[in-house]
Design an enzyme around this catalytic site. Structure first.
Site, PDB file in Angstrom:
ATOM      1  N   ARG A  80       0.947  -1.211   0.202  1.00 17.15           N
ATOM      2  CA  ARG A  80       0.070   0.009  -0.217  1.00 17.15           C
ATOM      3  C   ARG A  80       0.852   1.345  -0.091  1.00 17.15           C
ATOM      4  O   ARG A  80       1.645   1.304   0.769  1.00 17.15           O
ATOM      5  CB  ARG A  80      -0.917  -0.134   1.195  1.00 17.15           C
ATOM      6  N   ARG A  89      -5.600   2.036  -4.582  1.00 11.76           N
ATOM      7  CA  ARG A  89      -4.745   1.341  -3.646  1.00 11.76           C
ATOM      8  C   ARG A  89      -4.730  -0.237  -3.675  1.00 11.76           C
ATOM      9  O   ARG A  89      -5.954  -0.868  -4.070  1.00 11.76           O
ATOM     10  CB  ARG A  89      -5.149   1.615  -2.190  1.00 11.76           C
ATOM     11  N   ASP A  92      -6.888  -1.357   1.339  1.00 11.00           N
ATOM     12  CA  ASP A  92      -7.390  -0.403   2.507  1.00 11.00           C
ATOM     13  C   ASP A  92      -8.197  -1.374   3.443  1.00 11.00           C
ATOM     14  O   ASP A  92      -9.120  -2.122   2.941  1.00 11.00           O
ATOM     15  CB  ASP A  92      -8.369   0.592   1.876  1.00 11.00           C
ATOM     16  N   ASP A  94     -10.173  -0.682   6.975  1.00  9.28           N
ATOM     17  CA  ASP A  94     -10.707   0.523   7.742  1.00  9.28           C
ATOM     18  C   ASP A  94     -11.122  -0.145   9.232  1.00  9.28           C
ATOM     19  O   ASP A  94     -12.140  -1.040   8.627  1.00  9.28           O
ATOM     20  CB  ASP A  94     -11.689   1.429   7.011  1.00  9.28           C
TER      21      ASP A  94
END
Length: 165
Positions: A80, A89, A92, A94
Protein backbone atom coordinates in the site's frame (compact mmCIF):
# COMPACT_ATOMS: atom_id res chain seq x y z
CA UNK A 1 -12.87 -9.62 24.51
CA UNK A 2 -13.00 -6.99 21.79
CA UNK A 3 -15.02 -7.36 18.65
CA UNK A 4 -14.27 -5.21 15.61
CA UNK A 5 -15.83 -4.58 12.23
CA UNK A 6 -13.25 -4.07 9.50
CA UNK A 7 -14.01 -2.84 6.00
CA UNK A 8 -11.55 -4.05 3.37
CA UNK A 9 -11.12 -2.88 -0.20
CA UNK A 10 -8.76 -3.05 -3.17
CA UNK A 11 -8.70 -1.57 -6.66
CA UNK A 12 -5.16 -2.25 -7.86
CA UNK A 13 -3.42 -5.46 -8.87
CA UNK A 14 -4.97 -8.78 -7.86
CA UNK A 15 -7.82 -7.18 -5.92
CA UNK A 16 -9.31 -10.45 -4.74
CA UNK A 17 -5.95 -11.82 -3.55
CA UNK A 18 -5.40 -8.67 -1.49
CA UNK A 19 -8.78 -9.10 0.20
CA UNK A 20 -8.00 -12.77 0.85
CA UNK A 21 -4.68 -11.73 2.40
CA UNK A 22 -6.60 -9.87 5.11
CA UNK A 23 -8.77 -12.88 5.91
CA UNK A 24 -5.66 -15.08 5.98
CA UNK A 25 -3.70 -12.59 8.08
CA UNK A 26 -6.48 -12.34 10.66
CA UNK A 27 -7.51 -16.00 10.52
CA UNK A 28 -7.26 -16.73 14.28
CA UNK A 29 -9.61 -13.80 14.99
CA UNK A 30 -12.16 -14.07 12.17
CA UNK A 31 -15.77 -14.39 13.29
CA UNK A 32 -17.46 -13.65 9.95
CA UNK A 33 -16.59 -12.67 6.38
CA UNK A 34 -19.09 -11.00 4.08
CA UNK A 35 -19.64 -11.68 0.41
CA UNK A 36 -17.47 -9.63 -1.96
CA UNK A 37 -18.92 -6.59 -3.72
CA UNK A 38 -17.62 -4.61 -6.66
CA UNK A 39 -18.15 -0.88 -6.41
CA UNK A 40 -17.31 2.26 -8.29
CA UNK A 41 -14.59 4.39 -6.74
CA UNK A 42 -15.69 6.99 -4.21
CA UNK A 43 -14.04 10.36 -3.65
CA UNK A 44 -11.61 10.28 -6.56
CA UNK A 45 -13.72 8.70 -9.27
CA UNK A 46 -11.17 8.42 -12.10
CA UNK A 47 -9.76 5.06 -10.99
CA UNK A 48 -10.55 1.34 -11.26
CA UNK A 49 -13.53 -0.21 -9.45
CA UNK A 50 -13.01 -1.63 -5.97
CA UNK A 51 -13.65 -5.04 -4.53
CA UNK A 52 -14.98 -4.64 -0.99
CA UNK A 53 -15.94 -6.85 1.92
CA UNK A 54 -16.40 -6.73 5.68
CA UNK A 55 -14.56 -8.92 8.16
CA UNK A 56 -15.73 -9.23 11.76
CA UNK A 57 -12.95 -10.17 14.17
CA UNK A 58 -12.72 -10.80 17.91
CA UNK A 59 -9.92 -11.29 20.42
CA UNK A 60 -9.33 -11.33 24.16
CA UNK A 61 -6.13 -9.31 23.86
CA UNK A 62 -6.54 -6.85 20.96
CA UNK A 63 -8.00 -3.38 21.53
CA UNK A 64 -9.03 -0.77 18.94
CA UNK A 65 -5.39 0.35 18.50
CA UNK A 66 -4.33 -3.24 17.99
CA UNK A 67 -6.91 -3.70 15.21
CA UNK A 68 -5.67 -0.49 13.57
CA UNK A 69 -2.04 -1.67 13.71
CA UNK A 70 -2.92 -5.11 12.34
CA UNK A 71 -4.80 -3.48 9.47
CA UNK A 72 -1.85 -1.21 8.71
CA UNK A 73 0.54 -4.17 8.77
CA UNK A 74 -1.63 -5.99 6.23
CA UNK A 75 -1.79 -2.87 4.04
CA UNK A 76 1.99 -2.53 4.16
CA UNK A 77 2.46 -6.22 3.28
CA UNK A 78 0.25 -5.59 0.22
CA UNK A 79 2.50 -2.72 -0.89
CA UNK A 80 0.00 0.00 0.00
CA UNK A 81 1.26 3.44 -1.01
CA UNK A 82 -0.53 6.58 0.17
CA UNK A 83 0.00 9.06 -2.65
CA UNK A 84 -3.43 10.63 -2.92
CA UNK A 85 -6.34 10.78 -0.46
CA UNK A 86 -9.10 8.43 -1.69
CA UNK A 87 -6.80 7.42 -4.53
CA UNK A 88 -6.20 3.94 -5.92
CA UNK A 89 -4.75 1.36 -3.56
CA UNK A 90 -3.69 -2.25 -3.39
CA UNK A 91 -5.39 -2.64 -0.02
CA UNK A 92 -7.40 -0.55 2.40
CA UNK A 93 -8.29 -1.87 5.85
CA UNK A 94 -10.57 0.47 7.80
CA UNK A 95 -11.57 -0.07 11.42
CA UNK A 96 -15.29 0.73 11.29
CA UNK A 97 -16.32 -0.07 14.84
CA UNK A 98 -14.87 -1.71 17.96
CA UNK A 99 -17.32 -2.66 20.72
CA UNK A 100 -19.04 0.73 20.64
CA UNK A 101 -15.77 2.56 21.44
CA UNK A 102 -15.68 6.16 20.28
CA UNK A 103 -12.45 7.96 19.50
CA UNK A 104 -11.67 11.38 18.09
CA UNK A 105 -7.94 10.73 17.94
CA UNK A 106 -6.77 11.88 14.47
CA UNK A 107 -5.11 8.52 13.82
CA UNK A 108 -8.14 6.45 14.89
CA UNK A 109 -11.59 7.96 14.45
CA UNK A 110 -14.29 5.64 15.79
CA UNK A 111 -16.73 4.82 14.60
CA UNK A 112 -15.24 5.34 11.13
CA UNK A 113 -16.52 8.79 10.13
CA UNK A 114 -17.76 7.91 6.64
CA UNK A 115 -19.18 4.47 7.39
CA UNK A 116 -22.75 5.65 8.00
CA UNK A 117 -23.19 6.64 4.35
CA UNK A 118 -21.00 4.16 2.47
CA UNK A 119 -22.76 1.25 0.82
CA UNK A 120 -19.31 -0.35 0.41
CA UNK A 121 -19.32 -0.84 4.19
CA UNK A 122 -22.98 -1.10 5.09
CA UNK A 123 -24.22 -3.63 2.53
CA UNK A 124 -21.53 -6.27 3.25
CA UNK A 125 -21.88 -5.63 6.99
CA UNK A 126 -25.62 -6.28 6.86
CA UNK A 127 -24.93 -9.54 5.01
CA UNK A 128 -23.06 -10.94 8.01
CA UNK A 129 -24.82 -9.05 10.79
CA UNK A 130 -28.40 -8.06 9.91
CA UNK A 131 -28.92 -6.49 13.36
CA UNK A 132 -25.70 -4.44 13.21
CA UNK A 133 -25.61 -1.12 15.04
CA UNK A 134 -23.22 1.69 14.14
CA UNK A 135 -22.45 3.68 17.32
CA UNK A 136 -23.85 7.18 17.12
CA UNK A 137 -26.00 6.31 14.10
CA UNK A 138 -28.18 3.42 15.23
CA UNK A 139 -29.23 0.26 13.40
CA UNK A 140 -27.37 -0.11 10.10
CA UNK A 141 -30.51 -1.42 8.39
CA UNK A 142 -32.23 1.91 9.16
CA UNK A 143 -29.49 4.12 7.69
CA UNK A 144 -30.15 5.94 4.42
CA UNK A 145 -27.51 5.29 1.79
CA UNK A 146 -27.32 4.78 -1.95
CA UNK A 147 -26.62 1.26 -3.21
CA UNK A 148 -26.14 2.50 -6.77
CA UNK A 149 -23.12 0.94 -8.45
CA UNK A 150 -22.71 -1.81 -5.84
CA UNK A 151 -22.69 -5.32 -7.35
CA UNK A 152 -22.43 -8.53 -5.36
CA UNK A 153 -19.76 -10.86 -6.79
CA UNK A 154 -20.92 -14.37 -5.93
CA UNK A 155 -18.13 -15.72 -8.16
CA UNK A 156 -15.59 -14.44 -5.62
CA UNK A 157 -15.78 -16.09 -2.20
CA UNK A 158 -13.29 -15.21 0.52
CA UNK A 159 -12.11 -18.35 2.31
CA UNK A 160 -11.82 -18.25 6.06
CA UNK A 161 -10.41 -21.78 6.30
CA UNK A 162 -12.02 -23.95 8.92
CA UNK A 163 -15.17 -21.82 8.90
CA UNK A 164 -15.92 -22.70 5.25
CA UNK A 165 -16.75 -26.35 5.92
Amino acid sequence: MTRAVLSIGSNLGDRFAYLQSVVDGLKPYVVAVSPVYETAAWGVEDQPDFLNAVVIVASDDVDEWGWLRRGQELENAAGRVREKRWGPRTLDVDVVSVDGVTSDHPELLLPHPGAFERATVLIPWLDVEPDAVLPGHGPVAALQFSAEGVRRRDDLVLSSGWMDA
